[in-house]
Design an enzyme around this catalytic site. Structure first.
Site, PDB file in Angstrom:
ATOM      1  N   SER A   1       0.944  -1.202   0.098  1.00 32.46           N
ATOM      2  CA  SER A   1       0.016  -0.043  -0.178  1.00 32.46           C
ATOM      3  C   SER A   1       0.841   1.460   0.031  1.00 32.46           C
ATOM      4  CB  SER A   1      -0.947  -0.026   1.031  1.00 32.46           C
ATOM      5  OG  SER A   1      -0.043   0.028   2.348  1.00 32.46           O
TER       6      SER A   1
ATOM      7  N   SER B   1      10.012  11.460   6.394  1.00 35.07           N
ATOM      8  CA  SER B   1       8.912  12.765   5.976  1.00 35.07           C
ATOM      9  C   SER B   1       9.441  14.094   6.321  1.00 35.07           C
ATOM     10  CB  SER B   1       7.802  12.561   7.131  1.00 35.07           C
ATOM     11  OG  SER B   1       7.022  13.574   7.215  1.00 35.07           O
TER      12      SER B   1
ATOM     13  N   TYR C   1       5.163  11.560  16.073  1.00 36.64           N
ATOM     14  CA  TYR C   1       5.314  10.942  14.782  1.00 36.64           C
ATOM     15  C   TYR C   1       6.708  11.523  14.271  1.00 36.64           C
ATOM     16  CZ  TYR C   1       5.132  10.692   9.448  1.00 36.64           C
ATOM     17  OH  TYR C   1       5.329  10.451   8.181  1.00 36.64           O
TER      18      TYR C   1
ATOM     19  N   LYS D   1      10.229   9.574  13.083  1.00 37.78           N
ATOM     20  CA  LYS D   1      10.832   9.873  12.019  1.00 37.78           C
ATOM     21  C   LYS D   1      12.177  10.598  12.245  1.00 37.78           C
ATOM     22  CE  LYS D   1       7.751   8.091   9.227  1.00 37.78           C
ATOM     23  NZ  LYS D   1       8.202   6.929   8.323  1.00 37.78           N
TER      24      LYS D   1
ATOM     25  N   THR E   1      -1.534   8.737  -0.800  1.00 32.93           N
ATOM     26  CA  THR E   1      -1.151   7.223  -0.571  1.00 32.93           C
ATOM     27  C   THR E   1      -1.988   6.451   0.488  1.00 32.93           C
ATOM     28  OG1 THR E   1       0.124   8.009   1.426  1.00 32.93           O
ATOM     29  CG2 THR E   1       1.394   8.075  -0.649  1.00 32.93           C
TER      30      THR E   1
END
Length: 278
Positions: A16, A135, A148, A152, A183
């Site tokens: 995915s 990211s 998050y 990252k 996405t």
């Protein structure tokens, strides 16, 4: 690598989002994919279309034993793409320790574990590439995405050190920093969202409401992102970081300018911290 000896790409989360886009691009380039996914049945159509160039291994990146099995089953790995991840939204105070730890497990410990597992064979060959999907949120952060960005960002800094360690051995490290792409990352069911505390409505509310609403509205094309990565992996004198999307390029430029201005403004304080000369 040549058409007679194509590269083998081990891609986590290959079923995915960016993982699927990477899988499609790699196969279109005539190369091979080892798809590391939690649910192997989701790769059935891809395997049927490319039975000689797709291998599926079962992997939850949280599981150390599964990671060892996956790398062993994969055999030769020329390019590792640490892609698996998910979005987590909430103020720091709103985020449970369990969610913090899971974010780090999936987006920091898991990728580094796989990196450590493939490096021995790459060192032996003096060749290979490690692609870390972080990211723009791994380079900068803002209210509502602290957990998050922490995961990252940790992967970014570890990978910066890794590059200095393995580049002399012929191994490339590429940190990929996407902005908003279509996405499925922002699907409400795919996000972990902390319980709201009213005092954070003005700072975190826009992300809490806006990120799910942005699903399938993003301007970024995952296929073009995958093509940019393929064009960068293996090139001569490659960059360490690859920012993808106008939003990522703009935000990172803004962060660098802000940091430079702040450093200049406080330089006198920082430079005058040594012992006075006798």
């Amino acid at each position: 690598m040549t058409a007679q000896n194509p590269r083998r790409w081990l891609i986590t989360g290959a079923n995915s989002g960016f993982g699927a886009a990477f899988t499609t691009a790699v196969l279109a380039a005539g190369e091979e994919v080892v798809a590391a996914v939690r649910r192997p049945e989701t790769m059935a159509e891809v395997v049927a279309a490319h039975p000689d160039r797709v291998q599926v291994v079962t992997l939850d990146v949280r599981d150390p034993a599964a990671a060892e099995r996956a790398v062993k089953e994969a055999g030769r790995v020329d390019v590792l793409v640490n892609n698996a991840g998910y979005g987590i939204v909430g103020a720091i105070e709103e985020t449970t320790e369990a969610d913090l730890r899971d974010a780090m497990e999936v987006m920091f410990f898991g990728p580094l574990r796989l990196t450590q597992l493939v490096l021995p064979q790459m060192r032996e060959r003096r060749a290979g590439a490690i692609v870390q999907l972080t990211s723009m949120g791994g380079f900068l952060s803002f209210a509502g995405v602290g957990a998050y960005s922490a995961a990252k960002g940790a992967l970014e800094l570890a990978s910066e050190a890794l590059a200095a360690e393995v580049n002399p051995l012929g191994i490339q490290v590429l940190i990929v920093e996407p902005g908003e792409f279509r996405t499925g990352f922002a699907k409400p069911a795919a996000l972990t969202i902390g319980s709201a505390i009213p005092d954070y409505a003005d700072t975190v509310g826009a992300v809490r409401d806006g990120l799910p609403a942005s699903d399938q509205q993003q301007q970024g094309d995952p296929g073009k992102a995958a093509a940019a990565v393929l064009a960068t992996v293996g090139q001569a004198n490659p960059p360490l970081r690859l920012a993808l999307g106008p939003d990522a390029v703009g935000a990172i430029r803004g962060k660098l300018a802000s940091m430079a201005a702040e450093l200049n403004a406080t330089a006198d304080l920082g430079l005058n911290t040594g012992f006075d000369q006798a």
